[in-house]
Design an enzyme around this catalytic site. Structure first.
Site, PDB file in Angstrom:
ATOM      1  N   TYR A  18       0.832  -1.201   0.000  1.00  0.00           N
ATOM      2  CA  TYR A  18       0.000   0.000   0.000  1.00  0.00           C
ATOM      3  C   TYR A  18       0.870   1.256   0.000  1.00  0.00           C
ATOM      4  O   TYR A  18       0.654   2.181  -0.788  1.00  0.00           O
ATOM      5  CB  TYR A  18      -0.944  -0.012   1.213  1.00  0.00           C
ATOM      6  CG  TYR A  18      -1.660   1.290   1.421  1.00  0.00           C
ATOM      7  CD1 TYR A  18      -2.665   1.686   0.543  1.00  0.00           C
ATOM      8  CD2 TYR A  18      -1.319   2.141   2.462  1.00  0.00           C
ATOM      9  CE1 TYR A  18      -3.314   2.900   0.718  1.00  0.00           C
ATOM     10  CE2 TYR A  18      -1.958   3.338   2.641  1.00  0.00           C
ATOM     11  CZ  TYR A  18      -2.955   3.723   1.760  1.00  0.00           C
ATOM     12  OH  TYR A  18      -3.579   4.926   1.923  1.00  0.00           O
ATOM     13  N   GLU A  40     -11.670   5.520   4.646  1.00  0.00           N
ATOM     14  CA  GLU A  40     -11.199   6.403   5.723  1.00  0.00           C
ATOM     15  C   GLU A  40     -12.288   6.636   6.766  1.00  0.00           C
ATOM     16  O   GLU A  40     -11.986   6.707   7.960  1.00  0.00           O
ATOM     17  CB  GLU A  40     -10.712   7.750   5.168  1.00  0.00           C
ATOM     18  CG  GLU A  40      -9.485   7.669   4.289  1.00  0.00           C
ATOM     19  CD  GLU A  40      -8.205   7.256   4.995  1.00  0.00           C
ATOM     20  OE1 GLU A  40      -8.179   7.158   6.233  1.00  0.00           O
ATOM     21  OE2 GLU A  40      -7.212   7.035   4.287  1.00  0.00           O
ATOM     22  N   TRP A  48      -5.286   1.722  10.344  1.00  0.00           N
ATOM     23  CA  TRP A  48      -5.417   1.608   8.892  1.00  0.00           C
ATOM     24  C   TRP A  48      -5.175   0.174   8.433  1.00  0.00           C
ATOM     25  O   TRP A  48      -5.801  -0.293   7.480  1.00  0.00           O
ATOM     26  CB  TRP A  48      -4.471   2.589   8.201  1.00  0.00           C
ATOM     27  CG  TRP A  48      -4.622   2.592   6.708  1.00  0.00           C
ATOM     28  CD1 TRP A  48      -3.661   2.283   5.791  1.00  0.00           C
ATOM     29  CD2 TRP A  48      -5.798   2.917   5.948  1.00  0.00           C
ATOM     30  NE1 TRP A  48      -4.177   2.387   4.515  1.00  0.00           N
ATOM     31  CE2 TRP A  48      -5.484   2.769   4.589  1.00  0.00           C
ATOM     32  CE3 TRP A  48      -7.091   3.295   6.286  1.00  0.00           C
ATOM     33  CZ2 TRP A  48      -6.408   3.002   3.561  1.00  0.00           C
ATOM     34  CZ3 TRP A  48      -8.011   3.523   5.269  1.00  0.00           C
ATOM     35  CH2 TRP A  48      -7.665   3.380   3.927  1.00  0.00           C
TER      36      TRP A  48
END
Length: 186
Positions: A18, A40, A48
């Site tokens: 990522y 988000e 995350w």
């Protein structure tokens, strides 16, 4: 030998991928901007990596982040999502995804695209920061405060300044890669 990366992403191969392929790279297409907005908002209060680990489940559950479909979700679909243990089963966040899809399309109607709207805050160009380490990266900025306030005024939910700053980083509106990170040279 592994390249030098930002310190936050070294705990897993998924995080590294990522970081290397998405984080901080400018995104101008509405479908991807919507995907990150939804991810988000679900991340609020969580890590995350939790969201990244469930990203494919989210894609499948939310019709591959097709905002036109998400905007039409009814109570039955919301209940179906509440039973899906592959995603974050928070009813307020699920409902926010639906209302955010509706608000997203209203922004498109007003500005031509969500991309035109969101990128106007940076004059269409990424903000390039030069943090020494990840510890030097803020959680919010005056600009994320401003965008958050504007989005809330337009009916978006779960878009506090911290969520918006993370969205800005994810979509390359802000480049917060550490100065010694290999991505600075690509």
């Amino acid at each position: 030998m592994e390249p030098t990366r930002c310190g936050w992403c070294t705990s897993s191969d998924l995080y590294k991928k990522y970081h290397d392929e998405e984080w901080g790279i400018p995104v101008y297409d509405d479908p991807t901007l919507f995907e990150f907005l939804i991810l988000e908002t679900f991340q609020a209060g969580l890590s995350w990596i939790t969201i990244l680990n469930k990203r494919e489940n989210f894609r499948n559950a939310f019709d591959h982040f097709d905002y036109k479909k998400v905007a039409l979700y009814c109570d039955d679909k919301i209940e179906e999502l509440m039973q899906n243990n592959g995603i974050i089963r928070n009813k307020l966040k699920i409902k926010a995804a639906v209302s955010n899809a509706q608000a997203f399309m209203k922004v498109q109607d007003e500005f031509g695209s969500f991309s035109d709207y969101i990128w106007k805050f940076t004059d269409g160009k990424p903000i390039i920061n030069h943090p020494k380490t990840s510890k030097d990266v803020p959680a919010t900025t005056p600009l994320s405060d401003e965008i958050s306030k504007d989005l809330k005024k337009r009916g978006f939910k779960f878009v506090g300044s911290t969520v918006i700053y993370a969205h800005m980083q994810a979509t390359g509106m802000v480049n917060d890669h550490a100065e010694d990170c290999w991505t600075r040279t690509k």
